[in-house]
Design a protein around this motif. Structure first.
Motif, PDB file in Angstrom:
ATOM      1  N   GLY A 199       1.303   3.098   5.355  1.00  0.00           N
ATOM      2  CA  GLY A 199       0.369   4.187   5.584  1.00  0.00           C
ATOM      3  C   GLY A 199      -0.160   4.862   4.337  1.00  0.00           C
ATOM      4  N   ALA A 200      -0.681   6.081   4.552  1.00  0.00           N
ATOM      5  CA  ALA A 200      -1.306   6.852   3.479  1.00  0.00           C
ATOM      6  C   ALA A 200      -0.291   7.182   2.386  1.00  0.00           C
ATOM      7  CB  ALA A 200      -1.907   8.141   4.042  1.00  0.00           C
ATOM      8  N   ARG A 201      -0.822   7.461   1.179  1.00  0.00           N
ATOM      9  CA  ARG A 201       0.054   7.686   0.033  1.00  0.00           C
ATOM     10  C   ARG A 201      -0.255   9.004  -0.676  1.00  0.00           C
ATOM     11  NH1 ARG A 201      -1.898   2.444  -0.182  1.00  0.00           N
ATOM     12  NH2 ARG A 201      -3.413   3.105  -1.746  1.00  0.00           N
ATOM     13  N   PRO A 222      15.306  -8.071 -10.044  1.00  0.00           N
ATOM     14  CA  PRO A 222      13.971  -8.650 -10.267  1.00  0.00           C
ATOM     15  C   PRO A 222      13.430  -9.460  -9.098  1.00  0.00           C
ATOM     16  CG  PRO A 222      15.653  -9.812 -11.542  1.00  0.00           C
ATOM     17  CD  PRO A 222      16.313  -8.603 -10.974  1.00  0.00           C
ATOM     18  N   HIS A 223      14.275  -9.768  -8.105  1.00  0.00           N
ATOM     19  CA  HIS A 223      13.788 -10.527  -6.950  1.00  0.00           C
ATOM     20  C   HIS A 223      13.153  -9.638  -5.890  1.00  0.00           C
ATOM     21  CE1 HIS A 223      17.637  -8.964  -5.599  1.00  0.00           C
ATOM     22  NE2 HIS A 223      17.388  -9.359  -4.356  1.00  0.00           N
ATOM     23  N   VAL A 224      13.297  -8.314  -6.020  1.00  0.00           N
ATOM     24  CA  VAL A 224      12.815  -7.392  -4.981  1.00  0.00           C
ATOM     25  C   VAL A 224      11.410  -6.900  -5.325  1.00  0.00           C
ATOM     26  CG1 VAL A 224      13.213  -5.199  -3.806  1.00  0.00           C
ATOM     27  CG2 VAL A 224      15.154  -6.671  -4.382  1.00  0.00           C
ATOM     28  N   GLN A 225      10.525  -6.869  -4.325  1.00  0.00           N
ATOM     29  CA  GLN A 225       9.175  -6.344  -4.492  1.00  0.00           C
ATOM     30  C   GLN A 225       8.941  -5.214  -3.496  1.00  0.00           C
ATOM     31  OE1 GLN A 225       5.976  -9.148  -5.000  1.00  0.00           O
ATOM     32  NE2 GLN A 225       7.373 -10.803  -5.589  1.00  0.00           N
ATOM     33  N   LEU A 226       7.790  -4.568  -3.637  1.00  0.00           N
ATOM     34  CA  LEU A 226       7.378  -3.506  -2.714  1.00  0.00           C
ATOM     35  C   LEU A 226       6.011  -3.858  -2.147  1.00  0.00           C
ATOM     36  CD1 LEU A 226       7.709  -0.613  -1.456  1.00  0.00           C
ATOM     37  CD2 LEU A 226       6.510   0.242  -3.489  1.00  0.00           C
ATOM     38  N   ILE A 227       5.894  -3.857  -0.835  1.00  0.00           N
ATOM     39  CA  ILE A 227       4.602  -4.039  -0.177  1.00  0.00           C
ATOM     40  C   ILE A 227       4.185  -2.703   0.435  1.00  0.00           C
ATOM     41  CG2 ILE A 227       3.372  -5.138   1.733  1.00  0.00           C
ATOM     42  CD1 ILE A 227       5.026  -7.620   1.298  1.00  0.00           C
ATOM     43  N   CYS A 228       2.966  -2.290   0.124  1.00  0.00           N
ATOM     44  CA  CYS A 228       2.387  -1.079   0.727  1.00  0.00           C
ATOM     45  C   CYS A 228       1.402  -1.529   1.793  1.00  0.00           C
ATOM     46  CB  CYS A 228       1.685  -0.244  -0.332  1.00  0.00           C
ATOM     47  SG  CYS A 228       2.785   0.372  -1.621  1.00  0.00           S
ATOM     48  N   ALA A 229       1.701  -1.244   3.037  1.00  0.00           N
ATOM     49  CA  ALA A 229       0.885  -1.700   4.162  1.00  0.00           C
ATOM     50  C   ALA A 229      -0.102  -0.620   4.563  1.00  0.00           C
ATOM     51  CB  ALA A 229       1.775  -2.059   5.345  1.00  0.00           C
ATOM     52  N   GLY A 230      -1.392  -0.959   4.574  1.00  0.00           N
ATOM     53  CA  GLY A 230      -2.410   0.019   4.933  1.00  0.00           C
ATOM     54  C   GLY A 230      -2.618   1.038   3.831  1.00  0.00           C
ATOM     55  N   GLY A 231      -3.281   2.126   4.179  1.00  0.00           N
ATOM     56  CA  GLY A 231      -3.507   3.206   3.215  1.00  0.00           C
ATOM     57  C   GLY A 231      -4.624   2.958   2.239  1.00  0.00           C
ATOM     58  N   GLY A 232      -5.301   1.812   2.325  1.00  0.00           N
ATOM     59  CA  GLY A 232      -6.391   1.499   1.418  1.00  0.00           C
ATOM     60  C   GLY A 232      -5.907   1.008   0.062  1.00  0.00           C
ATOM     61  N   PRO A 233      -6.824   0.494  -0.764  1.00  0.00           N
ATOM     62  CA  PRO A 233      -6.460   0.020  -2.098  1.00  0.00           C
ATOM     63  C   PRO A 233      -5.871   1.156  -2.938  1.00  0.00           C
ATOM     64  CG  PRO A 233      -8.690  -0.674  -1.509  1.00  0.00           C
ATOM     65  CD  PRO A 233      -8.262   0.314  -0.478  1.00  0.00           C
ATOM     66  N   PHE A 234      -5.085   0.804  -3.929  1.00  0.00           N
ATOM     67  CA  PHE A 234      -4.540   1.814  -4.827  1.00  0.00           C
ATOM     68  C   PHE A 234      -5.674   2.545  -5.541  1.00  0.00           C
ATOM     69  CE2 PHE A 234      -0.910  -1.357  -5.004  1.00  0.00           C
ATOM     70  CZ  PHE A 234      -0.091  -0.609  -4.159  1.00  0.00           C
ATOM     71  N   LEU A 269      13.372  -6.137   3.786  1.00  0.00           N
ATOM     72  CA  LEU A 269      14.752  -5.674   3.585  1.00  0.00           C
ATOM     73  C   LEU A 269      14.940  -4.327   4.263  1.00  0.00           C
ATOM     74  CD1 LEU A 269      15.328  -6.466  -0.196  1.00  0.00           C
ATOM     75  CD2 LEU A 269      16.551  -7.501   1.731  1.00  0.00           C
ATOM     76  N   ALA A 270      13.926  -3.457   4.136  1.00  0.00           N
ATOM     77  CA  ALA A 270      13.988  -2.139   4.768  1.00  0.00           C
ATOM     78  C   ALA A 270      12.611  -1.500   4.724  1.00  0.00           C
ATOM     79  CB  ALA A 270      15.001  -1.238   4.066  1.00  0.00           C
ATOM     80  N   PHE A 271      12.346  -0.649   5.679  1.00  0.00           N
ATOM     81  CA  PHE A 271      11.199   0.248   5.650  1.00  0.00           C
ATOM     82  C   PHE A 271      11.654   1.555   5.019  1.00  0.00           C
ATOM     83  CE2 PHE A 271       9.460   3.921   8.122  1.00  0.00           C
ATOM     84  CZ  PHE A 271       8.252   4.016   7.444  1.00  0.00           C
ATOM     85  N   VAL A 272      10.888   2.039   4.027  1.00  0.00           N
ATOM     86  CA  VAL A 272      11.250   3.268   3.316  1.00  0.00           C
ATOM     87  C   VAL A 272      10.163   4.316   3.533  1.00  0.00           C
ATOM     88  CG1 VAL A 272      11.979   4.272   1.131  1.00  0.00           C
ATOM     89  CG2 VAL A 272      12.387   1.836   1.571  1.00  0.00           C
ATOM     90  N   TYR A 273      10.574   5.525   3.908  1.00  0.00           N
ATOM     91  CA  TYR A 273       9.650   6.623   4.229  1.00  0.00           C
ATOM     92  C   TYR A 273      10.044   7.832   3.380  1.00  0.00           C
ATOM     93  CZ  TYR A 273       6.384   8.523   7.800  1.00  0.00           C
ATOM     94  OH  TYR A 273       5.306   9.022   8.482  1.00  0.00           O
ATOM     95  N   PRO A 274       9.425   8.005   2.189  1.00  0.00           N
ATOM     96  CA  PRO A 274       9.856   9.066   1.266  1.00  0.00           C
ATOM     97  C   PRO A 274       9.140  10.403   1.440  1.00  0.00           C
ATOM     98  CG  PRO A 274       8.280   7.646   0.180  1.00  0.00           C
ATOM     99  CD  PRO A 274       8.453   7.084   1.581  1.00  0.00           C
ATOM    100  N   SER A 275       8.389  10.574   2.516  1.00  0.00           N
ATOM    101  CA  SER A 275       7.538  11.746   2.705  1.00  0.00           C
ATOM    102  C   SER A 275       8.309  13.058   2.613  1.00  0.00           C
ATOM    103  CB  SER A 275       6.854  11.665   4.066  1.00  0.00           C
ATOM    104  OG  SER A 275       5.942  12.714   4.228  1.00  0.00           O
ATOM    105  N   LEU A 276       7.629  14.085   2.089  1.00  0.00           N
ATOM    106  CA  LEU A 276       8.227  15.413   1.981  1.00  0.00           C
ATOM    107  C   LEU A 276       8.199  16.161   3.310  1.00  0.00           C
ATOM    108  CD1 LEU A 276       6.601  16.572  -1.392  1.00  0.00           C
ATOM    109  CD2 LEU A 276       8.956  15.761  -1.047  1.00  0.00           C
ATOM    110  N   TYR A 277       7.251  15.817   4.176  1.00  0.00           N
ATOM    111  CA  TYR A 277       7.145  16.522   5.458  1.00  0.00           C
ATOM    112  C   TYR A 277       6.284  15.708   6.409  1.00  0.00           C
ATOM    113  CZ  TYR A 277       7.976  20.809   8.098  1.00  0.00           C
ATOM    114  OH  TYR A 277       8.453  21.735   8.995  1.00  0.00           O
ATOM    115  N   GLU A 278       6.670  15.675   7.673  1.00  0.00           N
ATOM    116  CA  GLU A 278       5.895  15.027   8.733  1.00  0.00           C
ATOM    117  C   GLU A 278       6.087  15.804  10.024  1.00  0.00           C
ATOM    118  OE1 GLU A 278       3.847  12.450   8.419  1.00  0.00           O
ATOM    119  OE2 GLU A 278       4.361  11.866   6.366  1.00  0.00           O
ATOM    120  N   GLY A 279       5.171  15.547  10.973  1.00  0.00           N
ATOM    121  CA  GLY A 279       5.343  16.154  12.284  1.00  0.00           C
ATOM    122  C   GLY A 279       6.245  15.328  13.177  1.00  0.00           C
ATOM    123  N   PHE A 280       6.174  14.015  12.988  1.00  0.00           N
ATOM    124  CA  PHE A 280       7.024  13.112  13.770  1.00  0.00           C
ATOM    125  C   PHE A 280       7.438  11.886  12.953  1.00  0.00           C
ATOM    126  CE2 PHE A 280       7.976   9.635  16.634  1.00  0.00           C
ATOM    127  CZ  PHE A 280       8.838  10.236  17.540  1.00  0.00           C
ATOM    128  N   GLY A 281       6.486  10.994  12.655  1.00  0.00           N
ATOM    129  CA  GLY A 281       6.814   9.795  11.895  1.00  0.00           C
ATOM    130  C   GLY A 281       6.854   8.554  12.761  1.00  0.00           C
TER     131      GLY A 281
END
Length: 366
Positions: A199-201, A222-234, A269-281
C-alpha cells in the motif's frame, strides 16, 4: 429495505481501502437480498469497472488528473442529488465527508468513520483528506448512527468529537481475499526470500524510518529482499533514501491486482506493517487469508485486530523493528506458528458478518 450510497469514494480513485470497503459492503448486502443503489455515472474505480455489477462509465484525464476528477465528481454529485430528491430509499450511506447531501435528504443517514489520523495528528498529516474537523463534527452530529471500524476508532470518536458511545456501532472490516479463488496456473515470479510491504508509503505509514531500521538486516542477510506492493512508483525522496542506504538492488515496487497481491502474500517470509496509526488495517486480514506471517507495529488498532496472531514491534524504535523482523526471517517454526494463529484469527472476520452488523445499524434508524 433500500440503501442508497453515493459517489464520493469512487469517482477518481482506482484502488483504495475506503472504496473497497463500500464495494464489498454493497455486494454482500445484495447477496442478502438487500437492495443497494450506488448513485454514480462516471468512475475509474477498478472494483466497479471490473465487476460489471454497477453501471458506470470510465473517463480519460483530459484536463489532467485533479481537474478532471473534480469535473466528474461534480457531475456525479449532481446525479447523487437527483437520486436523493427522488426519495426512493430508506437509508442513505454517504461514502465520504462532503456535506452536499444535507440539504437534499429527508431520510436518515449513517456515517462510517474509518480513522482519526488527520483529526488526531492535525497538521502533521493534514493532507490526508479535504474535510476539516469542524465539517466532520457537523456530519457526525447529524448522522442517525455512526459506524466505527474498530474499538480504537470508536474511542477516538468519543474523545475527539464528543460523540456519545451509544450512538456508535463498531463493525470490523473484512476482506474478499477469504473467498478468493485463484487458478493454480496463475503464478508470479518472486525472489526466493522477501518481506512484503503493502500500500501507500506516505508520512504516518512510517516507510522511510522502516527502511533505515532494516538496512543492517539486509546487509546481514543478503538473500532477503523487500517487495513494495502497490502505492505507485517510488517518489524522489524514497528513491534517494533507498540509494543512500545502499538498497537499490534489494527493494522493488510492483503494481498489483487481487491475484498478484494474494500470491505476493502467499510466498512472502512475512508481511510487515510499520504504520504509526491506522483505523483498522485490512492488509492484516489479507495476509491472514493468504497464510502469510504478520509482523506489526504495536500501535493504534493493530493489537485489537491481530491479537496474538502477529509479532509486534515499537514503530519508533529501529532496534525493535530490526529485532522482530530478524526473528521471523530466522525462525521457521515461528512463521508456521504465526500462520496457524492467523488462520484461527481470520475466522472472526467475514464479509457476511460485516454486512449483517451494518444491516442491523440500518434497521435501527429506519
Amino acid at each position: 429495505m433500500k440503501i442508497l450510497f453515493d459517489h464520493q469514494a469512487f469517482t477518481g480513485v482506482r484502488y483504495g481501502g475506503v472504496s473497497r470497503y463500500f464495494y464489498d459492503l454493497m455486494i454482500t448486502l445484495r447477496q442478502k437480498d438487500i437492495r443497494t443503489q450506488l448513485s454514480i455515472l462516471f468512475s475509474n474505480n477498478a472494483y466497479l469497472l471490473e465487476s460489471g455489477t454497477f453501471r458506470v462509465q470510465s473517463f480519460p484525464y483530459f484536463l489532467g488528473f485533479m481537474p478532471t476528477n473534480m469535473l466528474f465528481s461534480q457531475i456525479n454529485r449532481l446525479w447523487s442529488i437527483a437520486q436523493l430528491k427522488q426519495n426512493q430509499y430508506d437509508v442513505f450511506h454517504p461514502t465520504f465527508f462532503h456535506p452536499y447531501f444535507l440539504k437534499h435528504t429527508k431520510k436518515p443517514f449513517v456515517l462510517t468513520y474509518h480513522d482519526a489520523i488527520k483529526d488526531k495528528f492535525g497538521e502533521q498529516f493534514g493532507h490526508i483528506d479535504n474535510a476539516s474537523k469542524d465539517l466532520k463534527q457537523q456530519l457526525l452530529n447529524r448522522a442517525a448512527r455512526v459506524i466505527a471500524v474498530s474499538e480504537n476508532t470508536k474511542s477516538d470518536l468519543v474523545q475527539l468529537f464528543g460523540i456519545k458511545a451509544e450512538k456508535i456501532t463498531v463493525v470490523h472490516h473484512a476482506t474478499a481475499f477469504q473467498n478468493l479463488r485463484i487458478p493454480e496456473t496463475f503464478q508470479i515470479q518472486v525472489p526466493d526470500a522477501y518481506l512484503l510491504y503493502v500500500g501507500a508509503r506516505n508520512d504516518y505509514k512510517n516507510f522511510i524510518p522502516f527502511l533505515k531500521a532494516l538496512a543492517p538486516t539486509f546487509q546481514k542477510y543478503p538473500h532477503v529482499q523487500l517487495i513494495c506492493a502497490g502505492g505507485g512508483p517510488f517518489n524522489p525522496e524514497e528513491t534517494q533514501a533507498i540509494q543512500q542506504l545502499g538498497l537499490t538492488d534489494r527493494i522493488s515496487q510492483r503494481n498489483i491486482d487481487d491475484f498478484v497481491l494474494y500470491r505476493l502474500y502467499q510466498k512472502a517470509l512475512a508481511f510487515v506493517y510499520p504504520s504509526l496509526y491506522e483505523g483498522f488495517g485490512i492488509p492484516i486480514l489479507e495476509a491472514f487469508a493468504a497464510d502469510c506471517p504478520v509482523v506489526l507495529s504495536r500501535a493504534s488498532c493493530f493489537p485489537e485486530v491481530a491479537q496474538d496472531a502477529a509479532l509486534y514491534f515499537d514503530p519508533e524504535s529501529e532496534s525493535d523493528i530490526r529485532q522482530q523482523i530478524e526473528k521471523v526471517i530466522l525462525d521457521d517454526s515461528l512463521r508456521r506458528s504465526l500462520v496457524q494463529k492467523g488462520r484461527e484469527r481470520r475466522q472472526d472476520f467475514s464479509l457476511a458478518k460485516m454486512a449483517s452488523q451494518t444491516l442491523q445499524v440500518y434497521q435501527q434508524v429506519v
